[in-house]
Design a protein around this motif. Structure first.
Motif, short mmCIF file in Angstrom:
data_model
loop_
_atom_site.label_atom_id
_atom_site.label_comp_id
_atom_site.label_asym_id
_atom_site.label_seq_id
_atom_site.Cartn_x
_atom_site.Cartn_y
_atom_site.Cartn_z
N UNK A 1 4.60 -1.09 1.00
CA UNK A 1 4.77 -1.19 -0.45
C UNK A 1 6.16 -1.72 -0.78
N UNK A 2 7.17 -1.25 -0.07
CA UNK A 2 8.53 -1.76 -0.27
C UNK A 2 8.61 -3.25 -0.01
N UNK B 1 -4.34 0.86 -4.27
CA UNK B 1 -2.96 0.38 -4.41
C UNK B 1 -2.56 0.32 -5.89
N UNK B 2 -3.47 -0.09 -6.74
CA UNK B 2 -3.17 -0.14 -8.18
C UNK B 2 -2.79 1.24 -8.71
N UNK B 3 -3.45 2.29 -8.21
CA UNK B 3 -3.08 3.65 -8.62
C UNK B 3 -1.63 3.92 -8.21
N UNK B 4 -1.29 3.59 -6.97
CA UNK B 4 0.08 3.82 -6.50
C UNK B 4 1.09 3.03 -7.32
N UNK B 5 0.79 1.76 -7.56
CA UNK B 5 1.73 0.91 -8.30
C UNK B 5 1.91 1.40 -9.74
N UNK B 6 0.90 2.04 -10.28
CA UNK B 6 1.02 2.61 -11.62
C UNK B 6 2.05 3.73 -11.70
N UNK B 7 2.40 4.29 -10.56
CA UNK B 7 3.39 5.36 -10.49
C UNK B 7 4.79 4.85 -10.19
N UNK B 8 4.93 3.56 -9.97
CA UNK B 8 6.20 2.99 -9.53
C UNK B 8 6.80 2.11 -10.62
N UNK C 1 1.75 6.90 4.40
CA UNK C 1 1.19 6.27 3.21
C UNK C 1 2.07 6.45 1.98
N UNK C 2 1.98 5.49 1.09
CA UNK C 2 2.66 5.59 -0.20
C UNK C 2 2.22 6.85 -0.93
N UNK C 3 1.00 7.31 -0.66
CA UNK C 3 0.51 8.51 -1.34
C UNK C 3 1.24 9.77 -0.88
N UNK C 4 1.69 9.80 0.37
CA UNK C 4 2.53 10.90 0.83
C UNK C 4 3.77 10.97 -0.03
N UNK C 5 4.41 9.85 -0.23
CA UNK C 5 5.62 9.76 -1.04
C UNK C 5 5.35 10.20 -2.48
N UNK C 6 4.27 9.71 -3.07
CA UNK C 6 3.99 10.01 -4.47
C UNK C 6 3.58 11.46 -4.69
N UNK C 7 2.80 12.03 -3.78
CA UNK C 7 2.44 13.45 -3.92
C UNK C 7 3.69 14.33 -3.87
N UNK C 8 4.62 13.98 -3.02
CA UNK C 8 5.80 14.83 -2.84
C UNK C 8 6.92 14.55 -3.84
N UNK C 9 7.15 13.28 -4.19
CA UNK C 9 8.30 12.93 -5.03
C UNK C 9 7.94 12.35 -6.39
N UNK C 10 6.67 12.02 -6.60
CA UNK C 10 6.27 11.44 -7.88
C UNK C 10 6.99 10.13 -8.15
#
Length: 173
Positions: free
Chosen positions: A12-13, A124-131, A157-166
């Motif tokens: 993602x980066x 991926x669109x879900x993840x990008x919506x959080x970034x 996964x990017x989802x690991x990052x988002x679940x933990x750090x939002x």
């Protein structure tokens, strides 16, 4: 195939750096695949903390290895329910689980009949919506970036990052 399932933080980066540099969406995805070495079976796998999730595809692993193939998501088995259980077990007590999980489950619920690429893009669109991509362009945030990056495994996964750090996870990218 262009988009991996639940891509890594590193992917993602790399993708966002390509987008910020002015590349089109497909070129940015291909560039991220090259930088992170995503290919073959990896398009259907998502590495999480302690578990790897796999989306079963019609034609199996062979379909993922065929150049230019666009395999469909298999409707066999209870893989969606297994993914939900694995995500709950791994992240159910994290700060952002209650916020992110409904968005992910909506993609799972609407995935019947999709090709793997379409499913992966929706995830991926879900993840990008959080970034907040604009935050990535901010200058003078090196100390914050260093602190956040120290908490992150870029191969997960990017989802690991988002679940933990939002939304603060943006600083790891």
């Amino acid at each position: 195939m262009v988009t991996p399932f639940g891509p890594s933080v590193a992917w993602v980066g790399a993708y966002l750096r390509e987008v910020i540099a002015g590349k089109g969406d497909d070129d940015a995805r291909k560039g991220a695949n090259l930088v992170t070495g995503v290919s073959g079976k990896e398009f259907a796998r998502c590495r999480l903390r302690g578990v790897t999730l796999t989306v079963p595809v019609e034609g199996g692993a062979h379909a993922l290895k065929s150049r230019g193939a666009l395999p469909g998501v298999s409707e066999h088995g209870k893989w969606r329910r297994e993914h939900e259980g694995a995500l709950l077990a791994a992240y159910g007590k994290t700060p952002y689980y209650a916020h992110l999980m409904p968005e992910l489950m909506a993609v799972y619920a609407d995935s019947e009949g999709l090709g793997l690429e379409d499913f992966n893009r929706r995830m991926l669109d879900v993840a990008l919506g959080w970034i907040d991509v604009e935050a990535l362009k901010a200058e003078g945030m090196e100390r914050v970036r260093d602190e956040v990056r120290a908490k992150v495994e870029t191969g997960l996964s990017i989802f690991d990052l988002l679940f933990r750090l939002g939304r603060e996870g943006v600083w790891a990218l």
